[in-house]
Design a protein around this motif. Sequence first.
Motif, short mmCIF file in Angstrom:
data_model
loop_
_atom_site.label_atom_id
_atom_site.label_comp_id
_atom_site.label_asym_id
_atom_site.label_seq_id
_atom_site.Cartn_x
_atom_site.Cartn_y
_atom_site.Cartn_z
N UNK A 165 8.66 7.79 -63.21
CA UNK A 165 9.85 8.64 -63.14
C UNK A 165 10.69 8.52 -64.41
N UNK A 166 10.88 7.31 -64.90
CA UNK A 166 11.71 7.07 -66.08
C UNK A 166 11.13 7.72 -67.32
N UNK A 167 9.80 7.72 -67.44
CA UNK A 167 9.15 8.30 -68.61
C UNK A 167 8.90 9.80 -68.47
N UNK A 168 9.30 10.39 -67.35
CA UNK A 168 9.13 11.82 -67.14
C UNK A 168 7.77 12.21 -66.59
N UNK A 169 7.01 11.24 -66.13
CA UNK A 169 5.68 11.49 -65.59
C UNK A 169 5.62 11.33 -64.08
N UNK A 170 6.78 11.27 -63.42
CA UNK A 170 6.79 11.00 -61.98
C UNK A 170 6.72 12.24 -61.12
N UNK A 171 7.68 13.11 -61.25
CA UNK A 171 7.77 14.31 -60.42
C UNK A 171 8.55 15.36 -61.18
N UNK A 172 8.32 16.61 -60.87
CA UNK A 172 9.05 17.68 -61.54
C UNK A 172 10.56 17.53 -61.36
N UNK A 173 10.98 17.09 -60.16
CA UNK A 173 12.41 16.93 -59.89
C UNK A 173 13.03 15.90 -60.84
N UNK A 174 12.35 14.76 -61.02
CA UNK A 174 12.92 13.72 -61.88
C UNK A 174 12.72 14.02 -63.36
N UNK A 175 11.91 15.01 -63.69
CA UNK A 175 11.88 15.49 -65.08
C UNK A 175 13.16 16.28 -65.36
N UNK A 176 13.56 17.09 -64.37
CA UNK A 176 14.76 17.92 -64.52
C UNK A 176 16.04 17.09 -64.36
N UNK A 177 16.02 16.16 -63.42
CA UNK A 177 17.17 15.29 -63.14
C UNK A 177 16.72 13.84 -63.25
N UNK A 178 16.72 13.28 -64.46
CA UNK A 178 16.20 11.92 -64.65
C UNK A 178 16.92 10.88 -63.79
N UNK A 179 16.18 9.88 -63.35
CA UNK A 179 16.78 8.84 -62.51
C UNK A 179 17.78 7.98 -63.28
N UNK A 180 18.85 7.63 -62.59
CA UNK A 180 19.85 6.72 -63.14
C UNK A 180 19.56 5.31 -62.65
N UNK A 181 19.26 5.22 -61.35
CA UNK A 181 18.97 3.90 -60.77
C UNK A 181 18.24 4.03 -59.45
N UNK A 182 17.56 2.95 -59.07
CA UNK A 182 16.98 2.83 -57.75
C UNK A 182 18.13 2.54 -56.80
N UNK A 183 18.37 3.43 -55.86
CA UNK A 183 19.51 3.29 -54.96
C UNK A 183 19.16 2.54 -53.69
N UNK A 184 17.88 2.65 -53.24
CA UNK A 184 17.51 2.09 -51.94
C UNK A 184 15.99 2.07 -51.84
N UNK A 185 15.45 1.10 -51.10
CA UNK A 185 14.03 1.12 -50.79
C UNK A 185 13.75 0.37 -49.50
N UNK A 186 12.67 0.73 -48.87
CA UNK A 186 12.16 0.06 -47.67
C UNK A 186 10.67 -0.22 -47.90
N UNK A 187 10.18 -1.31 -47.35
CA UNK A 187 8.78 -1.70 -47.50
C UNK A 187 8.07 -1.49 -46.17
N UNK A 188 6.88 -0.92 -46.23
CA UNK A 188 6.06 -0.67 -45.05
C UNK A 188 4.67 -1.27 -45.27
N UNK A 189 4.00 -1.59 -44.19
CA UNK A 189 2.65 -2.13 -44.28
C UNK A 189 1.64 -1.08 -44.68
N UNK A 190 1.91 0.17 -44.31
CA UNK A 190 0.95 1.25 -44.58
C UNK A 190 1.67 2.42 -45.25
N UNK A 191 0.97 3.09 -46.17
CA UNK A 191 1.56 4.19 -46.92
C UNK A 191 1.91 5.36 -46.01
N UNK A 192 1.13 5.57 -44.94
CA UNK A 192 1.46 6.69 -44.05
C UNK A 192 2.79 6.48 -43.35
#
Length: 98
Positions: free
Chosen positions: A26-53
């Motif tokens: 995301x920081x280098x502009x290779x993450x998503x189209x949204x974060x290319x247009x609106x670059x990330x300032x900071x990680x605001x929140x995260x949760x960890x899960x055992x499975x990606x689904x």
Amino acid sequence: MYILECEGGFYYTGSTNDLDRRLKEHITGNGANFTKKYPPIQLAYFEVFDRIDQAFYREKQIQGWTRQKKEALIKRQTDKLHELAKCLNQTHFSNKND
């Protein structure tokens, strides 16, 4: 599952099995189209899960939330989440006894 605070005051919600790698993308502009247009300032929140689904399901759930509800989650004001989930739209079902 993670939430980024982005330029312009926007939030981006995503899921990944490698948060460090995904943040770098995301920081280098290779993450998503949204974060290319609106670059990330900071990680605001995260949760960890055992499975990606499970993380993907949570991502989609949070993407449907209002800004207020996302901010309550980010601030860990979990007591406010239930109240912010109430539908205030007149077109939705309401109990006539209220």
